[in-house]
Write a protein that holds these residues in place. Sequence first.
Motif, PDB file in Angstrom:
ATOM      1  N   GLN A   1       0.842  -1.198   0.000  1.00 55.04           N
ATOM      2  CA  GLN A   1       0.000   0.000   0.000  1.00 55.04           C
ATOM      3  C   GLN A   1       0.879   1.250   0.000  1.00 55.04           C
ATOM      4  N   ASN A   2       0.396   2.290  -0.636  1.00 59.48           N
ATOM      5  CA  ASN A   2       1.157   3.529  -0.749  1.00 59.48           C
ATOM      6  C   ASN A   2       0.885   4.439   0.449  1.00 59.48           C
ATOM      7  N   VAL A   3       1.347   4.004   1.622  1.00 60.10           N
ATOM      8  CA  VAL A   3       1.194   4.787   2.849  1.00 60.10           C
ATOM      9  C   VAL A   3       2.510   4.736   3.626  1.00 60.10           C
ATOM     10  N   PRO A   4       2.768   5.724   4.475  1.00 59.46           N
ATOM     11  CA  PRO A   4       3.992   5.704   5.289  1.00 59.46           C
ATOM     12  C   PRO A   4       3.952   4.582   6.322  1.00 59.46           C
ATOM     13  N   LEU A   5       5.154   4.189   6.766  1.00 60.86           N
ATOM     14  CA  LEU A   5       5.291   3.076   7.705  1.00 60.86           C
ATOM     15  C   LEU A   5       6.103   3.484   8.926  1.00 60.86           C
TER      16      LEU A   5
ATOM     17  N   GLY B   1      18.188   4.035   4.038  1.00 58.25           N
ATOM     18  CA  GLY B   1      17.290   4.814   3.212  1.00 58.25           C
ATOM     19  C   GLY B   1      15.965   5.131   3.877  1.00 58.25           C
ATOM     20  N   CYS B   2      16.018   5.417   5.188  1.00 55.19           N
ATOM     21  CA  CYS B   2      14.797   5.706   5.944  1.00 55.19           C
ATOM     22  C   CYS B   2      15.117   6.724   7.021  1.00 55.19           C
ATOM     23  N   THR B   3      14.121   7.090   7.806  1.00 55.34           N
ATOM     24  CA  THR B   3      14.332   7.918   8.991  1.00 55.34           C
ATOM     25  C   THR B   3      14.539   7.002  10.185  1.00 55.34           C
ATOM     26  N   VAL B   4      15.513   7.328  11.005  1.00 57.62           N
ATOM     27  CA  VAL B   4      15.857   6.505  12.173  1.00 57.62           C
ATOM     28  C   VAL B   4      15.591   7.297  13.438  1.00 57.62           C
ATOM     29  N   LEU B   5      14.793   6.734  14.327  1.00 58.32           N
ATOM     30  CA  LEU B   5      14.599   7.262  15.676  1.00 58.32           C
ATOM     31  C   LEU B   5      15.339   6.309  16.608  1.00 58.32           C
ATOM     32  N   LEU B   6      16.512   6.729  17.054  1.00 56.79           N
ATOM     33  CA  LEU B   6      17.342   5.886  17.919  1.00 56.79           C
ATOM     34  C   LEU B   6      17.043   6.231  19.367  1.00 56.79           C
ATOM     35  N   LYS B   7      16.373   5.319  20.054  1.00 57.67           N
ATOM     36  CA  LYS B   7      15.887   5.573  21.404  1.00 57.67           C
ATOM     37  C   LYS B   7      17.015   5.558  22.430  1.00 57.67           C
ATOM     38  N   GLY B   8      16.872   6.411  23.430  1.00 59.61           N
ATOM     39  CA  GLY B   8      17.817   6.474  24.531  1.00 59.61           C
ATOM     40  C   GLY B   8      17.419   7.601  25.461  1.00 59.61           C
ATOM     41  N   HIS B   9      18.205   7.828  26.518  1.00 58.83           N
ATOM     42  CA  HIS B   9      17.865   8.947  27.416  1.00 58.83           C
ATOM     43  C   HIS B   9      17.837  10.248  26.623  1.00 58.83           C
ATOM     44  N   THR B  10      18.812  10.422  25.718  1.00 58.92           N
ATOM     45  CA  THR B  10      18.684  11.412  24.654  1.00 58.92           C
ATOM     46  C   THR B  10      18.399  10.642  23.382  1.00 58.92           C
ATOM     47  N   THR B  11      17.285  10.943  22.756  1.00 56.20           N
ATOM     48  CA  THR B  11      16.880  10.268  21.523  1.00 56.20           C
ATOM     49  C   THR B  11      17.340  11.093  20.331  1.00 56.20           C
ATOM     50  N   TYR B  12      17.833  10.400  19.306  1.00 55.92           N
ATOM     51  CA  TYR B  12      18.269  11.068  18.077  1.00 55.92           C
ATOM     52  C   TYR B  12      17.405  10.605  16.919  1.00 55.92           C
ATOM     53  N   VAL B  13      16.943  11.560  16.125  1.00 56.78           N
ATOM     54  CA  VAL B  13      16.145  11.271  14.936  1.00 56.78           C
ATOM     55  C   VAL B  13      16.871  11.848  13.735  1.00 56.78           C
ATOM     56  N   SER B  14      17.078  11.031  12.708  1.00 56.83           N
ATOM     57  CA  SER B  14      17.807  11.506  11.543  1.00 56.83           C
ATOM     58  C   SER B  14      17.324  10.812  10.284  1.00 56.83           C
ATOM     59  N   ASP B  15      17.376  11.543   9.178  1.00 57.46           N
ATOM     60  CA  ASP B  15      17.166  10.938   7.863  1.00 57.46           C
ATOM     61  C   ASP B  15      18.455  10.963   7.058  1.00 57.46           C
ATOM     62  N   GLY B  16      19.577  11.229   7.734  1.00 58.98           N
ATOM     63  CA  GLY B  16      20.872  11.302   7.084  1.00 58.98           C
ATOM     64  C   GLY B  16      21.232  12.696   6.639  1.00 58.98           C
ATOM     65  N   THR B  17      20.254  13.582   6.568  1.00 52.42           N
ATOM     66  CA  THR B  17      20.474  14.980   6.185  1.00 52.42           C
ATOM     67  C   THR B  17      20.185  15.910   7.351  1.00 52.42           C
ATOM     68  N   THR B  18      19.045  15.688   8.006  1.00 57.37           N
ATOM     69  CA  THR B  18      18.626  16.500   9.153  1.00 57.37           C
ATOM     70  C   THR B  18      18.581  15.607  10.385  1.00 57.37           C
ATOM     71  N   THR B  19      19.076  16.121  11.502  1.00 54.44           N
ATOM     72  CA  THR B  19      19.088  15.360  12.755  1.00 54.44           C
ATOM     73  C   THR B  19      18.531  16.214  13.883  1.00 54.44           C
ATOM     74  N   ALA B  20      17.692  15.607  14.705  1.00 53.98           N
ATOM     75  CA  ALA B  20      17.143  16.277  15.886  1.00 53.98           C
ATOM     76  C   ALA B  20      17.473  15.456  17.121  1.00 53.98           C
ATOM     77  N   ALA B  21      17.670  16.133  18.229  1.00 55.17           N
ATOM     78  CA  ALA B  21      17.923  15.481  19.510  1.00 55.17           C
ATOM     79  C   ALA B  21      16.802  15.842  20.470  1.00 55.17           C
TER      80      ALA B  21
ATOM     81  N   PRO C   1       8.992  13.084   2.271  1.00 62.85           N
ATOM     82  CA  PRO C   1       9.390  12.175   3.362  1.00 62.85           C
ATOM     83  C   PRO C   1      10.264  12.818   4.426  1.00 62.85           C
ATOM     84  N   ALA C   2      10.908  13.941   4.110  1.00 62.45           N
ATOM     85  CA  ALA C   2      11.748  14.618   5.105  1.00 62.45           C
ATOM     86  C   ALA C   2      10.947  15.065   6.320  1.00 62.45           C
ATOM     87  N   LEU C   3       9.625  15.184   6.177  1.00 66.38           N
ATOM     88  CA  LEU C   3       8.778  15.565   7.307  1.00 66.38           C
ATOM     89  C   LEU C   3       8.805  14.533   8.425  1.00 66.38           C
TER      90      LEU C   3
END
Length: 280
Positions: free
Chosen positions: A108-112, A165-185, A221-223
């Motif tokens: 299906q053409n929906v986000p995962l 080739g996806c967005t990664v939410l790496l869980k931890g006391h400080t969580t990092y979210v990245s798509d390889g271009t933009t990263t948030a903590a 998808p960068a959203l």
Amino acid sequence: MWSAADAARHIALPRESDDKYSRGVLGLITGSAQYPGAAVLGVEAAARTGVGMIRYLGAQRAQDLILQRRPEAVMVDGRVQAWLIGSGMDHAAREPDAERHITAALGQNVPLVLDGGALDVVHRVTTPTVITPHYRELGRLLDEPTESIAATPRDWAESAATQLGCTVLLKGHTTYVSDGTTTAAIAAAPAWLATAGAGDALGGILGALVATHSPAVLANPALLVGLAATASYVHGRAAALASDGGPLTILDLCSNVSRVVAELAAACTDAVATDTRPQC
């Protein structure tokens, strides 16, 4: 660091013209005969984050427990705007029905959103996807030492996003979210949150946010970076409210999710009224 103001921009405010479908339908393929509670927690968290409908496909025991807790959940397949897959599953021994549902969802053409026992499914996806591993799970997925990932989590979140080739939410006391271009903590959670079921609730919050922004995510998808960071912020803030300085249960956390979303929605509305954040 991801702030409340950042998170407020990623809350979908319902309009008077909305119905249950336009507000977003989240499908969940989660839980198992062994871990049915994971499905309950994901559904509970998603419902309190705000969607028009929740569809659940999974083990009968999990269905029964979900309906006792959330009778509005729908237990049949149908239209969805996003899928949450894998919470409460064993990656090495997924149940046959779960595999069948996953294969259908991938068509299906929906986000995962891929969690827990379905992280390996990232190698089969063709639509915008965010995965939610902790250090050990990411090490297993990449065949890399856990100690290395724990030592430099931001670097590994960025590297994994590029490799997979996806967005990664790496869980931890400080969580990092990245798509390889933009990263948030994000560091909004108390240490008391290190407890069973926390990731299942996070998956539900994230799945709901993605479902309510599905058309925008498909177009850009960068959203997913902002949505995943917002899910982590909501999760941590709800945990802090539930804890109030002491131990908490994950249902305590879930019960505070609506309050956090209301805080963010109010901040977004106020910003729009003063024309300081018209993109809300």
